[in-house]
Scaffold this active site. Structure first.
Site, short mmCIF file in Angstrom:
data_model
loop_
_atom_site.label_atom_id
_atom_site.label_comp_id
_atom_site.label_asym_id
_atom_site.label_seq_id
_atom_site.Cartn_x
_atom_site.Cartn_y
_atom_site.Cartn_z
N GLY A 71 0.53 11.72 18.17
CA GLY A 71 0.41 11.75 19.61
C GLY A 71 1.66 12.26 20.30
N THR A 72 2.83 11.95 19.76
CA THR A 72 4.08 12.41 20.38
C THR A 72 4.16 13.93 20.37
OG1 THR A 72 5.33 10.41 19.87
CG2 THR A 72 6.59 12.43 20.11
N GLN A 178 -4.39 5.74 23.58
CA GLN A 178 -4.87 4.35 23.55
C GLN A 178 -6.35 4.24 23.92
OE1 GLN A 178 -3.28 1.70 22.46
NE2 GLN A 178 -1.29 2.65 22.17
N SER A 198 -4.32 10.43 18.73
CA SER A 198 -3.54 10.02 17.57
C SER A 198 -4.44 9.33 16.56
CB SER A 198 -2.41 9.07 18.00
OG SER A 198 -1.68 8.62 16.88
N HIS A 200 -3.68 7.27 13.93
CA HIS A 200 -3.43 5.91 13.46
C HIS A 200 -3.75 4.83 14.50
CE1 HIS A 200 0.59 4.77 15.29
NE2 HIS A 200 0.54 6.05 15.58
N THR A 236 1.91 24.68 7.32
CA THR A 236 0.75 24.36 6.48
C THR A 236 0.16 23.01 6.89
OG1 THR A 236 1.70 25.59 4.63
CG2 THR A 236 -0.06 24.00 4.12
N CYS A 328 15.50 -3.49 22.97
CA CYS A 328 16.80 -4.00 22.56
C CYS A 328 17.65 -2.83 22.07
CB CYS A 328 16.65 -5.03 21.45
SG CYS A 328 18.17 -5.91 21.04
#
Length: 395
Positions: A71-72, A178, A198, A200, A236, A328
């Site tokens: 997706g990125t 999403q 995406s 996954h 590829t 963080c």
């Protein structure tokens, strides 16, 4: 007892996808650009997957699906692929609640001279279509608005926003990572020019995604090379994981009608039970919401002893996997930029948590998780304990 409730982060790879990947790895492992039999067997696998992914979003032509590494990359190809068409910087519009794959990419454009408008959202995380209409300029090249927000679950009015952009004549992209496989998507009806997916997130393998490119829309590729993927993504193709993505997309489309209502029922059950916990308030739009998504924040988070990250760690010790919105960096906790954009205080924005449901989630999982969360809060927060005792007296 192990309960995984972080399906927005990633989903387990379904057995059908694993099976087809094993077949490809052992029998159809050729280079799909080669003209001989080995190459053509691999090419057929890629094209079959292209048809399957196109079917998930009802794309009219499979060739409108461009496979990427995820997706990125799909988001980057959409943003930079349009931007690189222009010799001089133009204007781009995004929302203030975009995924970092969009917001950081646009920030790079801004540094190179592009004008950027970041649309504000209301406390539910929704963009006002009137704000979009007012923000459009003569040199607006692209509008990119996230379809379903990954941290707070809000679903944007993409059809209405897309109509506004189309009337203006600019291109419209949406990050649907999403949403795909959880809500119906029909790109023949939806006024979008570019749409990111995406694998996954829909029980396919990690490392592969896709960008839908409406026929006739021009993009500049990010990578130079052999010109694979209609010249838009050289390199590829990763045939095995593309095949896994394809079968996952096909099965997601078949199961949508039964799985989405089941997830909504579980989601609403979780919200109802979590509403009984003092100081824990829902975030995002309760109505226009991803069917699998539950998000809350602690209004009395302090960032040192108690934050969303604290709850993630505590539930992990109990065998439950959820996620938090605050980040963080170098040991210092930062409030969620999404919650800040929605108007939450820095204190509350440190206490965001996300519980996302999937194919293996049951009612018992929801009930157990809420019980454990209550116990954790009772142990960690005197505020919670005092309020609980007060509510018990009233009852």
């Amino acid at each position: 007892m192990q309960i995984y409730l972080d399906y927005s982060a990633t989903t387990p790879t379904r057995k059908e996808a694993i099976a087809v990947m094993q077949t490809v790895l052992t029998q159809q492992w050729g280079n799909p650009s080669s003209l001989h039999e080995w190459g053509q067997r691999a090419a057929m696998v890629v094209e079959q997957a292209r048809v399957q992914v196109a079917g998930l979003i009802n794309a009219a032509t499979p060739e409108s699906i461009v496979f990427t590494s995820g997706g990125t990359e799909a988001n980057n190809l959409a943003i930079m692929g349009v931007a690189r068409l222009y010799a001089v910087p133009q204007h781009i519009i995004i929302s203030s609640v975009e995924h970092s794959a969009i917001s950081e990419t646009v920030q790079l454009l801004e540094m190179s001279g592009w004008e950027v408008t970041r649309l504000s959202v209301n406390v539910k995380g929704r963009v006002n279509p009137l704000d979009l209409k007012a923000a459009l300029r003569h040199n607006t090249a692209l509008v990119s608005i996230i379809y379903g927000q990954s941290e707070v679950g809000t679903v944007q009015p993409i059809e209405e926003l897309g109509k506004i952009v189309r009337l203006h004549g600019a291109l419209f992209h949406t990050d649907a990572v999403q949403v795909a496989g959880r809500l119906p998507i029909d790109v023949q009806q939806l006024p979008v020019d570019l749409l990111s997916l995406s694998s996954h997130k829909i029980y396919g393998p990690q490392g592969v995604g896709a960008l839908y490119v409406r026929p006739g829309v021009e993009l500049m590729p990010l990578l130079g090379g052999g010109g694979q993927e209609m010249g838009l993504r050289s390199g590829t193709q990763a045939v095995p994981i593309i095949a896994g993505f394809g079968i996952a997309a096909e099965l997601a489309a078949e199961e949508l009608a039964t799985e989405t209502p089941r997830l909504i029922e579980l989601r609403d059950r979780a919200f109802a039970q979590l509403a009984e916990i003092p100081g824990l308030i829902p975030t995002g739009d309760v109505c226009d919401r991803l069917p699998h998504h539950v998000s809350m924040c602690l209004e009395y988070a302090d960032g040192e002893k108690l934050s969303g990250k604290t709850l993630v760690r505590q539930l992990n010790l109990a065998g439950i996997g959820i996620s938090a919105g605050a980040a963080c960096h170098s040991g210092k906790l930062s409030p969620s930029p999404i919650l800040l954009a929605m108007g939450y205080s820095e204190k509350a924005a440190l206490g965001g948590i996300r519980i996302t449901l999937g194919c293996e989630t049951t009612q018992a999982d929801i009930d157990w998780t809420v019980m454990v969360l209550k116990q954790v809060l009772q142990r960690l927060t005197p505020v919670f304990s005092a309020q609980t005792k007060y509510i018990s007296k009233i009852k």
